[in-house]
Design a protein around this motif. Structure first.
Motif, PDB file in Angstrom:
ATOM      1  N   GLU A  42      42.373   5.979  16.178  1.00 45.30           N
ATOM      2  CA  GLU A  42      40.929   6.225  16.115  1.00 45.30           C
ATOM      3  C   GLU A  42      40.383   5.908  14.731  1.00 45.30           C
ATOM      4  O   GLU A  42      39.337   5.250  14.600  1.00 45.30           O
ATOM      5  N   SER A  45      40.416   2.128  14.310  1.00 40.79           N
ATOM      6  CA  SER A  45      39.354   1.529  15.128  1.00 40.79           C
ATOM      7  C   SER A  45      37.977   1.756  14.513  1.00 40.79           C
ATOM      8  O   SER A  45      37.147   0.841  14.459  1.00 40.79           O
ATOM      9  N   ARG A  51      34.719   0.009  15.600  1.00 41.52           N
ATOM     10  CA  ARG A  51      34.708   0.226  17.055  1.00 41.52           C
ATOM     11  C   ARG A  51      35.393   1.550  17.396  1.00 41.52           C
ATOM     12  O   ARG A  51      36.548   1.561  17.813  1.00 41.52           O
ATOM     13  N   THR A  53      36.550   4.841  19.431  1.00 43.40           N
ATOM     14  CA  THR A  53      36.889   5.027  20.851  1.00 43.40           C
ATOM     15  C   THR A  53      36.014   6.129  21.442  1.00 43.40           C
ATOM     16  O   THR A  53      35.455   6.959  20.716  1.00 43.40           O
ATOM     17  N   TRP A  55      37.415   8.045  23.806  1.00 45.82           N
ATOM     18  CA  TRP A  55      38.395   8.925  24.432  1.00 45.82           C
ATOM     19  C   TRP A  55      39.249   9.720  23.461  1.00 45.82           C
ATOM     20  O   TRP A  55      39.839  10.741  23.841  1.00 45.82           O
TER      21      TRP A  55
END
Length: 175
Positions: A42, A45, A51, A53, A55
């Motif tokens: 995470e 990202s 970007r 997540t 989730w």
């Protein structure tokens, strides 16, 4: 000296519960590793690729709840729960075992209460098909199912520790 069949059965049952607790501890360690990897993913990202997540938060919250619930019985088994050691540290193993035996019914009551209320909590969530109120919206009943399960595991730990404490209280030596 040979042991009676009932004594052998009791020892096997105690070993089985200990193996179950060790397995659950290993599963908890795996959950902690999974959480670490998810958080690392995470962060990468979000900050390196811009970007995030949808989730990672939900999954980590559920993994943390599972980690906590699965750890309750093991913490009790290892004697790492909160207690007032200043009073019990000076006691002999026999007296400490006797004191633990006196407290065991209260802890067992709490464990049964966790099973009872946890089952109702899980069942309501399952019947209503409850999901988290986030974009990812995972179902909540799987993690809520762990509440009564882990209450049952705590009950097993209380009973096995009580059996061990009974032996210590009667014989004066830990089993």
């Amino acid at each position: 000296m040979t042991q009676t069949p009932s004594r052998n059965w009791a020892k096997r049952a105690l070993r089985l519960v200990d193996r179950l607790a060790s397995t659950i501890t290993a599963v908890s360690a795996f959950l902690l590793l999974a959480m670490t990897l998810i958080i690392t993913y995470e962060v990468g990202s979000r900050y390196f690729f811009g970007r995030p997540t949808i989730w990672a938060w939900d999954v980590n919250v559920q993994l943390m709840m599972a980690l906590i619930m699965l750890g309750i019985g093991d913490v009790y088994r290892r004697g790492q729960h909160i207690r007032v050691d200043v009073f019990t540290a000076a006691l002999s193993p026999r007296k400490r075992a006797f004191l633990d035996l006196m407290i065991a019914p209260l802890i067992l009551f709490v464990a049964v209460l966790i099973i009872w209320t946890g089952w109702n909590y899980f069942h309501r969530s399952f019947v209503r098909d409850q999901h988290a109120s986030t974009l990812f919206a995972p179902p909540l009943w799987p993690v809520k199912f762990l509440i009564p399960v882990c209450g049952a595991l705590l009950s097993l730990q209380v009973l096995t520790k009580a059996a061990s404490d009974l032996h210590t209280a009667l014989k004066g030596t830990p089993e």
